[in-house]
Design a protein around this motif. Sequence first.
Motif, PDB file in Angstrom:
ATOM      1  N   ARG A 241      27.923  38.263  19.131  1.00 19.80           N
ATOM      2  CA  ARG A 241      28.938  37.802  20.086  1.00 19.80           C
ATOM      3  C   ARG A 241      28.266  37.316  21.364  1.00 19.80           C
ATOM      4  O   ARG A 241      27.333  37.965  21.863  1.00 19.80           O
ATOM      5  CB  ARG A 241      29.898  38.949  20.416  1.00 19.80           C
ATOM      6  N   VAL A 242      28.740  36.192  21.887  1.00 19.55           N
ATOM      7  CA  VAL A 242      28.198  35.666  23.147  1.00 19.55           C
ATOM      8  C   VAL A 242      29.362  35.440  24.107  1.00 19.55           C
ATOM      9  O   VAL A 242      30.294  34.712  23.809  1.00 19.55           O
ATOM     10  CB  VAL A 242      27.447  34.325  22.928  1.00 19.55           C
ATOM     11  N   CYS A 243      29.273  36.094  25.229  1.00 18.84           N
ATOM     12  CA  CYS A 243      30.300  35.950  26.258  1.00 18.84           C
ATOM     13  C   CYS A 243      29.676  35.111  27.367  1.00 18.84           C
ATOM     14  O   CYS A 243      28.691  35.519  27.971  1.00 18.84           O
ATOM     15  CB  CYS A 243      30.663  37.354  26.738  1.00 18.84           C
ATOM     16  N   GLN A 244      30.230  33.917  27.589  1.00 15.37           N
ATOM     17  CA  GLN A 244      29.619  32.999  28.563  1.00 15.37           C
ATOM     18  C   GLN A 244      30.518  32.817  29.785  1.00 15.37           C
ATOM     19  O   GLN A 244      31.695  32.482  29.647  1.00 15.37           O
ATOM     20  CB  GLN A 244      29.396  31.628  27.915  1.00 15.37           C
ATOM     21  N   GLU A 245      29.926  33.007  30.942  1.00 19.40           N
ATOM     22  CA  GLU A 245      30.615  32.759  32.220  1.00 19.40           C
ATOM     23  C   GLU A 245      29.796  31.689  32.926  1.00 19.40           C
ATOM     24  O   GLU A 245      28.709  31.973  33.441  1.00 19.40           O
ATOM     25  CB  GLU A 245      30.649  34.037  33.071  1.00 19.40           C
ATOM     26  N   LEU A 246      30.311  30.454  32.950  1.00 20.45           N
ATOM     27  CA  LEU A 246      29.450  29.332  33.357  1.00 20.45           C
ATOM     28  C   LEU A 246      29.969  28.622  34.616  1.00 20.45           C
ATOM     29  O   LEU A 246      30.661  29.225  35.417  1.00 20.45           O
ATOM     30  CB  LEU A 246      29.315  28.382  32.164  1.00 20.45           C
ATOM     31  N   GLY A 247      29.625  27.373  34.746  1.00 23.52           N
ATOM     32  CA  GLY A 247      29.878  26.653  35.997  1.00 23.52           C
ATOM     33  C   GLY A 247      31.325  26.216  36.179  1.00 23.52           C
ATOM     34  O   GLY A 247      32.180  26.438  35.320  1.00 23.52           O
ATOM     35  N   PHE A 438      40.425  36.256  44.749  1.00 28.22           N
ATOM     36  CA  PHE A 438      39.772  37.048  43.701  1.00 28.22           C
ATOM     37  C   PHE A 438      40.099  38.539  43.802  1.00 28.22           C
ATOM     38  O   PHE A 438      40.055  39.124  44.871  1.00 28.22           O
ATOM     39  CB  PHE A 438      38.244  36.860  43.795  1.00 28.22           C
ATOM     40  N   THR A 439      40.394  39.125  42.654  1.00 25.33           N
ATOM     41  CA  THR A 439      40.535  40.570  42.588  1.00 25.33           C
ATOM     42  C   THR A 439      39.953  41.058  41.263  1.00 25.33           C
ATOM     43  O   THR A 439      40.081  40.370  40.242  1.00 25.33           O
ATOM     44  CB  THR A 439      42.017  41.023  42.706  1.00 25.33           C
ATOM     45  N   ILE A 440      39.354  42.222  41.282  1.00 23.61           N
ATOM     46  CA  ILE A 440      38.783  42.765  40.041  1.00 23.61           C
ATOM     47  C   ILE A 440      39.889  43.176  39.065  1.00 23.61           C
ATOM     48  O   ILE A 440      39.620  43.493  37.920  1.00 23.61           O
ATOM     49  CB  ILE A 440      37.859  43.983  40.314  1.00 23.61           C
ATOM     50  N   ASN A 441      41.139  43.146  39.519  1.00 18.49           N
ATOM     51  CA  ASN A 441      42.257  43.521  38.640  1.00 18.49           C
ATOM     52  C   ASN A 441      42.778  42.362  37.806  1.00 18.49           C
ATOM     53  O   ASN A 441      43.725  42.536  37.038  1.00 18.49           O
ATOM     54  CB  ASN A 441      43.403  44.092  39.477  1.00 18.49           C
ATOM     55  N   ALA A 442      42.191  41.180  37.979  1.00 16.04           N
ATOM     56  CA  ALA A 442      42.637  40.016  37.198  1.00 16.04           C
ATOM     57  C   ALA A 442      41.495  39.547  36.303  1.00 16.04           C
ATOM     58  O   ALA A 442      40.348  39.470  36.754  1.00 16.04           O
ATOM     59  CB  ALA A 442      43.043  38.884  38.144  1.00 16.04           C
ATOM     60  N   PRO A 443      41.789  39.219  35.034  1.00 13.68           N
ATOM     61  CA  PRO A 443      40.715  38.699  34.175  1.00 13.68           C
ATOM     62  C   PRO A 443      40.182  37.378  34.721  1.00 13.68           C
ATOM     63  O   PRO A 443      40.943  36.545  35.209  1.00 13.68           O
ATOM     64  CB  PRO A 443      41.410  38.501  32.827  1.00 13.68           C
ATOM     65  N   PHE A 444      38.868  37.221  34.622  1.00 15.67           N
ATOM     66  CA  PHE A 444      38.188  36.062  35.207  1.00 15.67           C
ATOM     67  C   PHE A 444      37.333  35.415  34.132  1.00 15.67           C
ATOM     68  O   PHE A 444      36.570  36.097  33.442  1.00 15.67           O
ATOM     69  CB  PHE A 444      37.292  36.564  36.348  1.00 15.67           C
ATOM     70  N   GLY A 445      37.457  34.101  33.976  1.00 17.97           N
ATOM     71  CA  GLY A 445      36.637  33.415  32.989  1.00 17.97           C
ATOM     72  C   GLY A 445      37.124  31.998  32.807  1.00 17.97           C
ATOM     73  O   GLY A 445      38.140  31.603  33.386  1.00 17.97           O
ATOM     74  N   GLY A 446      36.398  31.255  32.000  1.00 20.67           N
ATOM     75  CA  GLY A 446      36.653  29.825  31.981  1.00 20.67           C
ATOM     76  C   GLY A 446      37.309  29.278  30.735  1.00 20.67           C
ATOM     77  O   GLY A 446      37.259  29.875  29.661  1.00 20.67           O
ATOM     78  N   ASN A 452      33.596  31.149  27.767  1.00 21.28           N
ATOM     79  CA  ASN A 452      34.517  31.598  26.726  1.00 21.28           C
ATOM     80  C   ASN A 452      34.838  33.079  26.828  1.00 21.28           C
ATOM     81  O   ASN A 452      35.509  33.626  25.962  1.00 21.28           O
ATOM     82  CB  ASN A 452      33.926  31.302  25.344  1.00 21.28           C
ATOM     83  N   GLY A 453      34.342  33.749  27.837  1.00 20.91           N
ATOM     84  CA  GLY A 453      34.587  35.192  27.931  1.00 20.91           C
ATOM     85  C   GLY A 453      35.498  35.511  29.093  1.00 20.91           C
ATOM     86  O   GLY A 453      35.941  34.630  29.822  1.00 20.91           O
ATOM     87  N   ARG A 454      35.790  36.779  29.224  1.00 21.42           N
ATOM     88  CA  ARG A 454      36.562  37.251  30.382  1.00 21.42           C
ATOM     89  C   ARG A 454      35.860  38.456  30.974  1.00 21.42           C
ATOM     90  O   ARG A 454      35.407  39.346  30.246  1.00 21.42           O
ATOM     91  CB  ARG A 454      37.991  37.637  29.979  1.00 21.42           C
ATOM     92  N   GLU A 455      35.770  38.466  32.288  1.00 16.66           N
ATOM     93  CA  GLU A 455      35.252  39.650  32.973  1.00 16.66           C
ATOM     94  C   GLU A 455      36.349  40.221  33.851  1.00 16.66           C
ATOM     95  O   GLU A 455      37.344  39.568  34.120  1.00 16.66           O
ATOM     96  CB  GLU A 455      34.005  39.287  33.803  1.00 16.66           C
ATOM     97  N   TRP A 456      36.152  41.452  34.299  1.00 19.30           N
ATOM     98  CA  TRP A 456      37.065  42.175  35.182  1.00 19.30           C
ATOM     99  C   TRP A 456      38.361  42.546  34.445  1.00 19.30           C
ATOM    100  O   TRP A 456      38.612  42.089  33.334  1.00 19.30           O
ATOM    101  CB  TRP A 456      37.336  41.402  36.480  1.00 19.30           C
ATOM    102  N   ALA A 457      39.120  43.389  35.077  1.00 14.71           N
ATOM    103  CA  ALA A 457      40.357  43.949  34.517  1.00 14.71           C
ATOM    104  C   ALA A 457      40.057  44.596  33.149  1.00 14.71           C
ATOM    105  O   ALA A 457      38.884  44.754  32.768  1.00 14.71           O
ATOM    106  CB  ALA A 457      41.443  42.881  34.423  1.00 14.71           C
ATOM    107  N   GLU A 458      41.091  44.929  32.410  1.00 17.18           N
ATOM    108  CA  GLU A 458      40.885  45.550  31.104  1.00 17.18           C
ATOM    109  C   GLU A 458      40.253  44.559  30.122  1.00 17.18           C
ATOM    110  O   GLU A 458      39.502  44.944  29.228  1.00 17.18           O
ATOM    111  CB  GLU A 458      42.244  46.024  30.572  1.00 17.18           C
ATOM    112  N   HIS A 459      40.563  43.272  30.320  1.00 14.12           N
ATOM    113  CA  HIS A 459      40.003  42.231  29.436  1.00 14.12           C
ATOM    114  C   HIS A 459      38.479  42.251  29.467  1.00 14.12           C
ATOM    115  O   HIS A 459      37.829  41.971  28.463  1.00 14.12           O
ATOM    116  CB  HIS A 459      40.481  40.848  29.872  1.00 14.12           C
ATOM    117  N   GLY A 460      37.908  42.577  30.636  1.00 20.35           N
ATOM    118  CA  GLY A 460      36.451  42.615  30.770  1.00 20.35           C
ATOM    119  C   GLY A 460      35.843  43.699  29.901  1.00 20.35           C
ATOM    120  O   GLY A 460      34.733  43.553  29.383  1.00 20.35           O
ATOM    121  N   LEU A 461      36.573  44.789  29.706  1.00 18.96           N
ATOM    122  CA  LEU A 461      36.074  45.877  28.854  1.00 18.96           C
ATOM    123  C   LEU A 461      36.246  45.519  27.376  1.00 18.96           C
ATOM    124  O   LEU A 461      35.398  45.844  26.540  1.00 18.96           O
ATOM    125  CB  LEU A 461      36.814  47.172  29.194  1.00 18.96           C
ATOM    126  N   GLU A 462      37.335  44.838  27.072  1.00 17.51           N
ATOM    127  CA  GLU A 462      37.607  44.504  25.664  1.00 17.51           C
ATOM    128  C   GLU A 462      36.514  43.629  25.051  1.00 17.51           C
ATOM    129  O   GLU A 462      36.298  43.645  23.847  1.00 17.51           O
ATOM    130  CB  GLU A 462      38.987  43.849  25.545  1.00 17.51           C
TER     131      GLU A 462
END
Length: 473
Positions: A241-247, A438-446, A452-462
């Motif tokens: 699995r590759v979780c990418q957080e890019l530009g 920005f808040t750590i309680n909202a999923p963040f990603g592109g 293609n990934g999500r960081e922060w919130a519960e989504h970041g753990l999933e």
Amino acid sequence: MRPLDKLYIGGKWVAPSSSKSIDVINPATEQAFLSMACANETDVDAAVAAARAAFPIWSQTPAAERKRILLAVADEMDNRLEDLIDATVSCVGIPRHQAFDFQVGSPIDAVRYYAGLCGIVDEVHEENNVIIMREPIGVCTLINPWNYPFMQLIGKVAPALAAGCTVVAKPAEQTPLLDVIVAEIFDKAGLPAGVFNLVLGIGAEIGNHMCSHPDVDMVSFTGSTGAGIKVAQAAAPSVKRVCQELGGKSAFIITEDADFEAAVRFGTENVILMGGQTCDALTRMLVPASRYEEAVTIAKRVTQEQVIGDPLDDKSTIGPLASMMHRERVLNYINIGIEEGARLVTGGPDRPEGLDIGAYVKPTIFADVTSDMRIASEEIFGPVLSIMKYETVDEAINMANDSEFGLSSAVWAKDKVEALKIAKKMQAGQCFIQGGYFTINAPFGGYKQSGNGREWAEHGLEEYLETKAIISG
Ligand code: NAD
């Protein structure tokens, strides 16, 4: 000059196999203040082996114990707050008085937040003859950029450890000190040996091995789209699995009936924060033709209020960029904007007055920017705002979505109801409306090439979990 001459592997500080090291430069002084050891592939193998050995133990550690350790980590971060702030200022050049609010505070909150989610792997969903459960994915490679070094490390490591994974982390070459401090914190807080391993090194030399390694189950990468593609290619043969957080090249739509003073200020300050070195910076401001010059005037005034200077000076609102090399890249884009015929409203390629040393760049605004210009489509990653004109809201939405990126976006309309209608049409992982941030309680990603990934919130753990179904006959 402090030597960072050890790697943290298997719960011990160990010398790397090679004697190679590089200097780490303070962007405000242009002086080297650290020398960083460079790991090679043998060191990566040792770190992955340590993480692999620790995985059965950590993944079976009861959630309550993982939680206890993560809370102890957060407490130790509070104890080391000044060190974390000093390291951030020295490495990335953010004004010291902004470092807690924008770089250091919320990651500590996030460690406590993810401590509270450790029990997620114990949740079992049972319906008819199907039991669904989730398990930690395994050993994870975590690779980060330099712009928010502490936040990006915690955005990966806290959910990974909460899920029960073990990790090998690699910071950017410019910002190893934050990761070293975090390793010291884990050590002090009693994280079992091998759960967190740190290799310092050059991405182009060891990144491929970290991502292709057969004993690594997942790669979480944050950085440029170009390096992200190489990471995915290296990982592909082993189907990990590759979780990418890019530009990004995020657009901000302001409608004709919005509060212009508030909206333009919000958008302009957003791009100036951290010298524009924020992946979700709203670098394209889309303004109705009928109020275009008003927006340009407000943006110019807000920009000229800024005080560029020494990050240790409380009056500075913008420090240097993170490196001299990056400064060259941003100046090149400012020159491209001028050559492309955009109107330079304020800023430009000259050094800010009185700042002869350091990676300083004047916050710069371009007006009359059109979609075909490079400054409208390419990520500059500096304090450069492009103000663009639209006739109708539909045209603005099309302009916003006409990008290979889709990381973030924003809308400021008459009210929240109207903003929401537009937000739903934005092709981006996040949309800030009416000045949300920005808040750590909202999923963040592109979307698209922003990742293609999500960081922060519960989504970041999933991201760090596998799903298992048990079906009975
Ligand atoms: P970069 O891609 O040059 O480097 C990022 C990391 O990747 C560094 O640790 C580097 O050593 C490593 N690396 C380089 N080549 C590699 C390879 N072939 N294999 C594996 N690792 C490799 O990016 P940067 O200049 O440090 O950071 C700026 C970029 O990061 C911008 O494009 C920005 O938008 C992006 N970014 C994205 C997010 C997000 O969450 N989407 C957040 C912050 C920054």
